[in-house]
Scaffold this motif. Structure first.
Motif, PDB file in Angstrom:
ATOM      1  N   ARG A   1      62.054  65.966  -1.088  1.00 22.05           N
ATOM      2  CA  ARG A   1      62.057  65.201   0.170  1.00 22.05           C
ATOM      3  C   ARG A   1      61.585  66.009   1.366  1.00 22.05           C
ATOM      4  O   ARG A   1      61.431  65.471   2.448  1.00 22.05           O
ATOM      5  N   PHE A   2      61.385  67.296   1.198  1.00 23.35           N
ATOM      6  CA  PHE A   2      60.947  68.152   2.297  1.00 23.35           C
ATOM      7  C   PHE A   2      59.441  68.428   2.246  1.00 23.35           C
ATOM      8  O   PHE A   2      58.939  69.289   2.957  1.00 23.35           O
ATOM      9  N   CYS A   3      58.739  67.693   1.379  1.00 27.11           N
ATOM     10  CA  CYS A   3      57.301  67.873   1.225  1.00 27.11           C
ATOM     11  C   CYS A   3      56.599  66.526   1.304  1.00 27.11           C
ATOM     12  O   CYS A   3      57.198  65.488   1.018  1.00 27.11           O
ATOM     13  N   GLY A   4      55.345  66.557   1.688  1.00 24.31           N
ATOM     14  CA  GLY A   4      54.528  65.355   1.741  1.00 24.31           C
ATOM     15  C   GLY A   4      53.063  65.729   1.653  1.00 24.31           C
ATOM     16  O   GLY A   4      52.708  66.832   1.225  1.00 24.31           O
ATOM     17  N   SER A   5      52.196  64.828   2.101  1.00 18.07           N
ATOM     18  CA  SER A   5      50.754  65.086   2.009  1.00 18.07           C
ATOM     19  C   SER A   5      50.323  66.270   2.869  1.00 18.07           C
ATOM     20  O   SER A   5      49.299  66.884   2.620  1.00 18.07           O
ATOM     21  N   GLY A   6      51.124  66.608   3.879  1.00 18.49           N
ATOM     22  CA  GLY A   6      50.808  67.750   4.736  1.00 18.49           C
ATOM     23  C   GLY A   6      51.367  69.055   4.215  1.00 18.49           C
ATOM     24  O   GLY A   6      51.204  70.095   4.830  1.00 18.49           O
ATOM     25  N   GLY A   7      52.058  68.999   3.085  1.00 16.93           N
ATOM     26  CA  GLY A   7      52.652  70.200   2.513  1.00 16.93           C
ATOM     27  C   GLY A   7      54.162  70.157   2.624  1.00 16.93           C
ATOM     28  O   GLY A   7      54.764  69.091   2.744  1.00 16.93           O
ATOM     29  N   CYS A   8      54.767  71.324   2.616  1.00 20.51           N
ATOM     30  CA  CYS A   8      56.225  71.462   2.688  1.00 20.51           C
ATOM     31  C   CYS A   8      56.583  72.232   3.954  1.00 20.51           C
ATOM     32  O   CYS A   8      55.805  73.046   4.441  1.00 20.51           O
ATOM     33  N   THR A   9      57.768  71.991   4.436  1.00 16.27           N
ATOM     34  CA  THR A   9      58.217  72.677   5.636  1.00 16.27           C
ATOM     35  C   THR A   9      58.301  74.186   5.399  1.00 16.27           C
ATOM     36  O   THR A   9      58.785  74.633   4.355  1.00 16.27           O
ATOM     37  N   LEU A  10      57.836  74.950   6.366  1.00 20.99           N
ATOM     38  CA  LEU A  10      57.985  76.398   6.392  1.00 20.99           C
ATOM     39  C   LEU A  10      58.623  76.753   7.729  1.00 20.99           C
ATOM     40  O   LEU A  10      58.081  76.425   8.782  1.00 20.99           O
TER      41      LEU A  10
END
Length: 158
Positions: free
Chosen positions: A83-92
């Motif tokens: 749930r912390f990832c999408g088409s823009g990537g994952c949260t960093l």
């Protein structure tokens, strides 16, 4: 025999250098709080792969800075969707050491990241959604960031 000595000496130096950075400080409260928040968002069933938390000295003060890669968070057992990832990537998230403790200096979605050296300084290399480079989302976008003492600034590609 000489080759074995050289290999063992290099291994000892690498272990001593990497261990010194990791041993200097406990995990800061800010990083612990992020882990706890993620556990709550996962209904108490979050697990963290080893690459969730990385340390590097990005600002050159000799203290560890913390990089938290949400792509390494697993909610529940066997859940295939992060749930912390999408088409823009994952949260960093990046928490930087400083005189007043740790503060978050970066928090955004990335598709991939790595740390390289350029002119003796660490450089954060990011692969991002194309929109960060005024491109279509599927097109590759790469940025290189270096700490200037106050913030990350973009540095030219090699």
């Amino acid at each position: 025999m000489l080759l074995r000595f050289v290999v063992l000496s290099l291994a000892a130096m690498l272990l001593a250098g990497g261990g010194a950075l990791a041993q200097r400080a406990e995990v800061p409260a800010e990083v612990t709080a992020v882990r706890e928040e993620l556990r709550q968002q996962c209904d108490g069933k979050a697990s963290f792969k080893p690459r969730f938390q990385s340390v590097a000295d990005l600002n050159g003060d000799g203290l560890p800075d913390y990089l938290l890669d949400y792509g390494a968070v697993v909610c529940g057992e066997g859940n295939k969707v992060n749930r912390f990832c999408g088409s823009g990537g994952c949260t960093l998230d990046i928490f930087m050491s400083g005189a007043g403790g740790y503060r978050q200096v970066y928090g955004d979605n990335v598709r991939a990241w790595s740390i390289k050296q350029a002119r003796g300084k660490p450089v954060l290399e990011l692969s991002l959604h194309g929109g960060y480079c005024d491109l279509a989302g599927y097109q590759p976008c790469h940025k290189r960031l270096s700490w200037d003492g106050d913030d990350f600034v973009e540095v030219a590609a090699r």
